[in-house]
Design an enzyme around this catalytic site. Structure first.
Site, PDB file in Angstrom:
ATOM      1  CG  ASN A  12      -1.577   1.290   1.520  1.00  0.00           C
ATOM      2  OD1 ASN A  12      -1.702   2.126   0.626  1.00  0.00           O
ATOM      3  ND2 ASN A  12      -2.035   1.497   2.751  1.00  0.00           N
ATOM      4  CD1 TRP A  13       3.891   1.346  -2.796  1.00  0.00           C
ATOM      5  CD2 TRP A  13       3.291   2.079  -4.824  1.00  0.00           C
ATOM      6  NE1 TRP A  13       4.577   0.602  -3.726  1.00  0.00           N
ATOM      7  CE2 TRP A  13       4.222   1.038  -4.980  1.00  0.00           C
ATOM      8  CE3 TRP A  13       2.776   2.688  -5.965  1.00  0.00           C
ATOM      9  CZ2 TRP A  13       4.656   0.598  -6.235  1.00  0.00           C
ATOM     10  CZ3 TRP A  13       3.204   2.246  -7.218  1.00  0.00           C
ATOM     11  CH2 TRP A  13       4.131   1.219  -7.341  1.00  0.00           C
ATOM     12  CE  LYS A  14       0.924   3.022   4.762  1.00  0.00           C
ATOM     13  NZ  LYS A  14       1.497   2.972   6.087  1.00  0.00           N
ATOM     14  CG  HIS A  96      -5.341   1.824   5.529  1.00  0.00           C
ATOM     15  ND1 HIS A  96      -4.739   2.749   6.348  1.00  0.00           N
ATOM     16  CD2 HIS A  96      -4.436   0.835   5.336  1.00  0.00           C
ATOM     17  CE1 HIS A  96      -3.509   2.329   6.633  1.00  0.00           C
ATOM     18  NE2 HIS A  96      -3.300   1.174   6.021  1.00  0.00           N
ATOM     19  CD  GLU A 165      -3.281  -3.002   7.322  1.00  0.00           C
ATOM     20  OE1 GLU A 165      -2.127  -3.164   6.922  1.00  0.00           O
ATOM     21  OE2 GLU A 165      -3.935  -1.971   7.121  1.00  0.00           O
ATOM     22  N   GLY A 171       2.963   0.880  10.985  1.00  0.00           N
ATOM     23  CA  GLY A 171       3.951   1.956  10.983  1.00  0.00           C
ATOM     24  C   GLY A 171       4.786   2.019  12.251  1.00  0.00           C
ATOM     25  CB  SER A 210       5.512  -3.486  11.619  1.00  0.00           C
ATOM     26  OG  SER A 210       5.211  -2.152  11.988  1.00  0.00           O
ATOM     27  N   GLY A 231       3.060  -1.621   4.248  1.00  0.00           N
ATOM     28  CA  GLY A 231       3.268  -0.190   4.069  1.00  0.00           C
ATOM     29  C   GLY A 231       4.729   0.096   3.735  1.00  0.00           C
TER      30      GLY A 231
HETATM   31  C1  PEP Z   1      -0.353  -0.172   6.292  1.00  0.00           C
HETATM   32  O1  PEP Z   1      -0.312   1.050   6.295  1.00  0.00           O
HETATM   33  O2  PEP Z   1      -1.347  -0.757   5.854  1.00  0.00           O
HETATM   34  C2  PEP Z   1       0.789  -0.916   6.825  1.00  0.00           C
HETATM   35  C3  PEP Z   1       0.650  -2.206   7.011  1.00  0.00           C
HETATM   36  O3  PEP Z   1       1.927  -0.200   7.076  1.00  0.00           O
HETATM   37  P1  PEP Z   1       3.313  -0.774   7.683  1.00  0.00           P
HETATM   38  O4  PEP Z   1       3.639  -2.040   6.960  1.00  0.00           O
HETATM   39  O5  PEP Z   1       4.320   0.301   7.440  1.00  0.00           O
HETATM   40  O6  PEP Z   1       3.063  -1.024   9.137  1.00  0.00           O
END
Ligand code: PEP
Length: 248
Positions: A12-14, A96, A165, A171, A210, A231
């Protein structure tokens, strides 16, 4: 992991990646990497069109990170399912945790979006997850059940993907433990089966929060994990490759 299916790896490139950066990223994914997993890139809406052709050639799925439930209208700043499809996207993230916390998205809105996505032939990837205090107080089963039940009223079991999640893991650099993921995703699967009957067994279940090269192998080995929503570690081809190299 579900039999006869590839492990899903979904960056997910946000709000990262200009069109040029997105194109360079896709260009540097070699075909063997694209073949090993079911790779789904959730790009900023502006970049979907720019990467649609090369991703199609390489068998990589492209999706958007959000959408509005109406087909068209005076909804300034929003994009619709037909627009995502027209740009070359086939999937869309809905609910999300950042949309829920920063933009106040409710389960009712999630439900409207998921139904609209299915109506227009997009595959919705619905995110659910609990806050830290809900985990420590033991309320997380109730929270997740509520998100599933309310978010999926009137929704078909297919096409549909669910991502668990935990909000506290996103994050933070600190993923949920193997035991937490196993227990919680087993619970989610049971709720899905209650909601959809046997078809609930076939809904792909992703873990997000993460996930990174350092923990990919142990998390991917958990039976109930069909893929990752990623992410930070999905923003660089090197770390994405290091994750894909370790998935079943
Ligand atoms: C996300 O934003 O969906 C996510 C899983 O981020 P990260 O992997 O950086 O925790």
């Amino acid at each position: 992991m579900q039999k006869n299916k590839k492990f899903i790896v979904a960056p997910n490139w946000k709000m990262y990646m200009t069109n040029t950066q997105a194109q360079e990223f896709v260009h540097s994914i070699d075909q063997s990497l694209a073949n090993k997993a079911e790779l789904m890139l959730f790009a900023p809406a502006t970049a979907i069109c720019a990467i649609a052709e090369e991703t199609r050639r390489k068998g990589i799925i492209v999706g958007a990170q959000n959408m509005y439930w109406e087909e068209e209208g005076a909804y300034t700043g929003e994009i619709s399912a037909p627009m995502i499809k027209d740009a070359g996207g086939t999937h869309v993230i809905v609910g999300h945790s950042k949309r829920r916390t920063l933009f106040g998205e409710t389960d009712v809105e999630v439900n409207l979006k998921v139904r609209a996505a299915q109506r227009h032939g997009l595959t919705p990837l619905v995110c659910i997850g609990e806050e830290m205090e809900e985990r420590t107080s033991g309320a997380y089963h109730k929270v997740l059940t509520q998100q599933i039940v309310a978010g999926l009223i009137g929704v078909r079991a297919e096409p549909l993907i669910i991502a668990y999640e935990p909000v506290w893991a996103i994050g933070s650099g600190q993923a949920a433990t193997v035991e937490q993921v196993r227990e919680t995703m087993g619970w989610i699967r049971r709720v899905l089966v209650e909601q959809f009957g046997g078809a609930g067994c076939n809904i792909p279940l992703l873990y997000g929060g993460s996930a990174k090269p350092e923990n990919a192998a142990e998390l991917a080995a958990i039976d109930s994990v069909d893929g990752f929503l990623i992410g930070r570690a999905g923003l660089k081809v090197d770390s994405l490759k290091a994750i894909i190299d370790q998935v079943p």
